[in-house]
Design an enzyme around this catalytic site. Sequence first.
Site, PDB file in Angstrom:
ATOM      1  N   HIS A  19       2.276   7.525   5.274  1.00  0.00           N
ATOM      2  CA  HIS A  19       3.060   6.747   6.243  1.00  0.00           C
ATOM      3  C   HIS A  19       3.644   5.442   5.685  1.00  0.00           C
ATOM      4  CE1 HIS A  19      -1.270   5.733   7.635  1.00  0.00           C
ATOM      5  NE2 HIS A  19      -0.862   4.752   6.872  1.00  0.00           N
TER       6      HIS A  19
ATOM      7  N   HIS B 179      -8.346   7.803   5.826  1.00  0.00           N
ATOM      8  CA  HIS B 179      -7.200   6.892   5.835  1.00  0.00           C
ATOM      9  C   HIS B 179      -7.345   5.934   4.664  1.00  0.00           C
ATOM     10  CE1 HIS B 179      -4.895   3.345   7.922  1.00  0.00           C
ATOM     11  NE2 HIS B 179      -4.156   3.958   7.019  1.00  0.00           N
TER      12      HIS B 179
ATOM     13  N   HIS C 244      -8.551   0.878   6.599  1.00  0.00           N
ATOM     14  CA  HIS C 244      -8.910   2.146   5.952  1.00  0.00           C
ATOM     15  C   HIS C 244     -10.294   2.621   6.382  1.00  0.00           C
ATOM     16  CE1 HIS C 244      -5.832   1.389   2.499  1.00  0.00           C
ATOM     17  NE2 HIS C 244      -5.276   1.662   3.658  1.00  0.00           N
TER      18      HIS C 244
ATOM     19  N   CYS D 270       0.045   5.054   1.333  1.00  0.00           N
ATOM     20  CA  CYS D 270      -1.048   5.057   2.303  1.00  0.00           C
ATOM     21  C   CYS D 270      -0.806   6.171   3.330  1.00  0.00           C
ATOM     22  CB  CYS D 270      -1.118   3.706   3.005  1.00  0.00           C
ATOM     23  SG  CYS D 270      -2.534   3.557   4.087  1.00  0.00           S
TER      24      CYS D 270
ATOM     25  N   LYS E 116     -16.771   2.553   7.238  1.00  0.00           N
ATOM     26  CA  LYS E 116     -15.880   1.510   6.698  1.00  0.00           C
ATOM     27  C   LYS E 116     -16.443   1.009   5.371  1.00  0.00           C
ATOM     28  CE  LYS E 116     -12.954  -0.324   8.783  1.00  0.00           C
ATOM     29  NZ  LYS E 116     -11.488  -0.050   8.814  1.00  0.00           N
TER      30      LYS E 116
ATOM     31  N   HIS F  12       1.928   5.636  13.406  1.00  0.00           N
ATOM     32  CA  HIS F  12       0.885   6.029  12.446  1.00  0.00           C
ATOM     33  C   HIS F  12      -0.512   5.749  12.980  1.00  0.00           C
ATOM     34  CE1 HIS F  12       0.497   1.812  11.647  1.00  0.00           C
ATOM     35  NE2 HIS F  12      -0.140   1.949  10.512  1.00  0.00           N
ATOM     36  N   GLY F  13      -0.579   5.299  14.224  1.00  0.00           N
ATOM     37  CA  GLY F  13      -1.880   5.023  14.829  1.00  0.00           C
ATOM     38  C   GLY F  13      -1.675   4.393  16.191  1.00  0.00           C
ATOM     39  N   ALA F  14      -2.750   3.798  16.708  1.00  0.00           N
ATOM     40  CA  ALA F  14      -2.670   3.205  18.042  1.00  0.00           C
ATOM     41  C   ALA F  14      -1.916   1.876  18.018  1.00  0.00           C
ATOM     42  CB  ALA F  14      -4.079   3.015  18.594  1.00  0.00           C
TER      43      ALA F  14
ATOM     44  N   ASP G 174       0.837  -1.204   0.000  1.00  0.00           N
ATOM     45  CA  ASP G 174       0.000   0.000   0.000  1.00  0.00           C
ATOM     46  C   ASP G 174       0.872   1.254   0.000  1.00  0.00           C
ATOM     47  OD1 ASP G 174      -2.126   1.634  -0.110  1.00  0.00           O
ATOM     48  OD2 ASP G 174      -2.971   1.114   1.835  1.00  0.00           O
TER      49      ASP G 174
END
Length: 382
Positions: free
Chosen positions: A243, A172, A141, A77, A376, A298-300, A74
């Site tokens: 990212h 995202h 995403h 992304c 989603k 880039h996130g949790a 990806d």
Amino acid sequence: MGTNVQTITEQVSLIASETTWIEGAAIQQLKKTAELSGMVRVAGMPDLHPGRGYPIGAAFYTRNKIYPALVGNDIGCGMSLWQSSLKVSKINLDKFMKKFDRVEAPLDESWSEVVKRRKGEKDITTQAFDLSLGTIGGGNHFAEFQAIDQVYDAKALKALGLDKKQLQLLVHSGSRGLGQSILVEHIRQFNHHGLIAGSEDCQHYMQQHDEAVRWAELNRELIARRFLEAARSEGHLVLDVNHNLVTAKALDNQSGYLHRKGATPSDLGYVVIPGSRGDYTYLVKPQPSEQSLYSLAHGAGRKWKRGDCQGRLSHKYKKDDLVKTALGSRVICGNKELLYDEAPQAYKKCESVVADMADAGLLEVVARLRPVLTFKTHGDCS
DNA sequence: ATGTAC
């Protein structure tokens, strides 16, 4: 070394407090990746978790070689934040949710002119994946409407043109089938050996990579525009950050290549660290640092593997329990597997991941955003 | 992650 910068080996560091849960398999992958030829340094972020062979949530710095497999399929992304013209106080959730019935199909003819113009402006010539332009895709995403919930740095918020009263939109997504096709073709030809920097093959990959990055940026823009249109709103871009990518970067006055796989750049200004749907997102001001290879989480970060989540959660949470969240937000996800795999319970708390980086001196928090509606997919059982 | 694989 500051606090929360752990030294795994001479080459490998990990940005995380001692109490942050990191899977052992991810550390093993991090160390394994450090053994690739030409690898100089590897930095794991506090959202590090195992991937297919290579870990996710990490930055890799090489000299003389690049490794497309580290960037993954990806390519490009990332996260795109838009401010809508809608007032948070005017949102009726039940009504609002009904506006997004037609945001998954390929863009219709009414978009063809803007798509053509923006592709031209961004020098995107490939047409093979035009039907995917403006679509979110699967996995982690999403498109999420958010409200600014806490402000820690009002000046920075103002500098970004953000108004607490306005509804925000976070997108995202990435390069869909395009990035996938580029990686598949590369692996078919070169396996996992990487490419010699400056070689013709390397230049060819980088050219395709760069176009996929621009394609992913345009994809997020079109997703945001179609969601804003569906919500009968105007909007403007606040920030857009990739990212998954590889870029040339000089370190210690020597040229090299910085690969990011699920690692947000910290040398390009403000970024967002998204929580999984049902958790807060943090808008932060990065403090660029070589210690973290100029990168942030880039996130949790996943706590549980995809595929394990339904088994771990279904005894306690039915479908209807997961489409409303503890923060009062709603989730549109008609795909049962995704509903469980991307549940907030499957991820770490974003607050702790952000705190690990703040304590390491890598960022300052500007604002906290709470989810309002996460889209989603309408999926197969909505 | 993926106009979703054998």
